[in-house]
Design a protein around this motif. Sequence first.
Motif, mmCIF file in Angstrom:
data_model
loop_
_atom_site.group_PDB
_atom_site.id
_atom_site.type_symbol
_atom_site.label_atom_id
_atom_site.label_comp_id
_atom_site.label_asym_id
_atom_site.label_seq_id
_atom_site.Cartn_x
_atom_site.Cartn_y
_atom_site.Cartn_z
ATOM 1 N N GLU A 5 0.806 -1.216 0.000
ATOM 2 C CA GLU A 5 0.000 0.000 0.000
ATOM 3 C C GLU A 5 0.841 1.268 0.000
ATOM 4 O OE1 GLU A 5 -0.237 -2.349 2.336
ATOM 5 O OE2 GLU A 5 -2.080 -3.406 1.768
ATOM 6 N N GLY A 6 2.164 1.119 0.072
ATOM 7 C CA GLY A 6 3.046 2.279 0.131
ATOM 8 C C GLY A 6 3.242 2.938 -1.217
ATOM 9 N N PRO A 7 4.035 4.011 -1.261
ATOM 10 C CA PRO A 7 4.252 4.742 -2.509
ATOM 11 C C PRO A 7 5.066 3.948 -3.513
ATOM 12 C CG PRO A 7 5.673 5.584 -0.779
ATOM 13 C CD PRO A 7 4.750 4.605 -0.124
ATOM 14 N N THR A 8 4.816 4.207 -4.785
ATOM 15 C CA THR A 8 5.603 3.596 -5.841
ATOM 16 C C THR A 8 6.945 4.308 -5.960
ATOM 17 O OG1 THR A 8 4.746 5.066 -7.551
ATOM 18 C CG2 THR A 8 3.479 3.051 -7.082
ATOM 19 N N ASP A 25 3.148 16.563 1.698
ATOM 20 C CA ASP A 25 1.748 16.629 1.247
ATOM 21 C C ASP A 25 1.440 15.476 0.291
ATOM 22 O OD1 ASP A 25 1.226 18.912 2.714
ATOM 23 O OD2 ASP A 25 1.429 20.288 1.019
ATOM 24 N N LEU A 26 2.361 15.200 -0.626
ATOM 25 C CA LEU A 26 2.157 14.122 -1.591
ATOM 26 C C LEU A 26 2.235 12.749 -0.933
ATOM 27 C CD1 LEU A 26 4.371 15.557 -4.492
ATOM 28 C CD2 LEU A 26 1.872 15.433 -4.466
ATOM 29 N N LEU A 27 3.134 12.604 0.020
ATOM 30 C CA LEU A 27 3.350 11.306 0.668
ATOM 31 C C LEU A 27 2.260 10.966 1.676
ATOM 32 C CD1 LEU A 27 5.290 8.880 1.118
ATOM 33 C CD2 LEU A 27 6.489 10.293 2.805
ATOM 34 N N ALA A 28 1.568 11.976 2.188
ATOM 35 C CA ALA A 28 0.673 11.806 3.337
ATOM 36 C C ALA A 28 -0.292 10.631 3.235
ATOM 37 C CB ALA A 28 -0.091 13.108 3.593
ATOM 38 N N PRO A 29 -1.021 10.439 2.103
ATOM 39 C CA PRO A 29 -2.001 9.348 2.068
ATOM 40 C C PRO A 29 -1.391 7.958 2.250
ATOM 41 C CG PRO A 29 -2.422 10.919 0.301
ATOM 42 C CD PRO A 29 -1.082 11.268 0.880
ATOM 43 N N ALA A 88 -0.076 20.313 5.287
ATOM 44 C CA ALA A 88 -1.534 20.238 5.317
ATOM 45 C C ALA A 88 -2.007 18.828 5.001
ATOM 46 C CB ALA A 88 -2.129 21.241 4.329
ATOM 47 N N GLY A 89 -1.300 18.139 4.100
ATOM 48 C CA GLY A 89 -1.681 16.783 3.746
ATOM 49 C C GLY A 89 -1.569 15.829 4.914
ATOM 50 N N MET A 90 -0.503 15.936 5.694
ATOM 51 C CA MET A 90 -0.338 15.069 6.854
ATOM 52 C C MET A 90 -1.422 15.347 7.888
ATOM 53 S SD MET A 90 2.406 13.151 6.231
ATOM 54 C CE MET A 90 3.495 12.727 7.572
ATOM 55 N N LEU A 91 -1.750 16.613 8.100
ATOM 56 C CA LEU A 91 -2.796 16.953 9.061
ATOM 57 C C LEU A 91 -4.160 16.447 8.605
ATOM 58 C CD1 LEU A 91 -1.687 20.569 9.997
ATOM 59 C CD2 LEU A 91 -1.493 18.532 11.411
ATOM 60 N N ASP A 92 -4.417 16.500 7.298
ATOM 61 C CA ASP A 92 -5.691 15.979 6.784
ATOM 62 C C ASP A 92 -5.830 14.489 7.095
ATOM 63 O OD1 ASP A 92 -6.475 18.433 5.811
ATOM 64 O OD2 ASP A 92 -5.831 18.036 3.745
#
Length: 244
Positions: A5-8, A25-29, A88-92
């Motif tokens: 499930e991790g990043p490519t 922000d990009l890595l957060a999900p 902001a992405g990590m906080l989301d």
Amino acid sequence: MFSPEGPTLRELAVQALSSTERGYDLLAPKFDHTPFRTPDRVVDAVGDVLWRLGPFGTGLDVCCGTGAGTTMLRGVCRERVVGVDFSAGMLDVAREIVPKPPGAIPIDWVRADARRLPFTPKGAFDIAISLGAFGHFLPAERPGLFAGVRDALRPGGRFAFPVAAPLPPSSREFWLLRGFDAAMRVRNALWRPPFVMYYGTFRLTEVLADLRRVGFDVEAPALDALGHRPDGSPRCRLVLATRR
């Protein structure tokens, strides 16, 4: 090291060529499916020590990421917990995944640069933590960062964070991290904006000196729950800095 499930590899390359903030922000999900997230056993070991020192009133998680440390901190505080991160992405993601059990104390998520903490009045917190984020700060930035945390704490308030023992030069991991740091220095010399992430710049003796210099009394007991090396020395210590 990465779960399915991790990043490519392509996603990691895009993140590495972004700024530090944009990269996270990009890595957060997918952050929690990478080795960059602080392992639960480290979070739990820190939490066990803080539980014995507490309970505390208000808590602050500096560079909270997706909230693993913030969740632990809520378990040792009685009034309020704040998680601070510049992404902001990590906080989301933190707002979405951190449990909200009935009756739990509130968590406030604040977007801010840890080098310029926005809290007023000063001295609002009893305990501050930070887990696994100090590689994002250059050594020259540490005194200012620590002074900001000091100002956020009441007199006698604690600042706690784990520091792993240095890897032996004979180990494969030592050279992997040396190679990573060298690659990051080359990347930052050739590419803008910079992505600041270094593994070899956070040395315990220097860190303790910086903390003392800005107004903390410090100790660094062993985190025995994380084990010891063959020579008997601890694999990890918990820095406990108390605001004078």
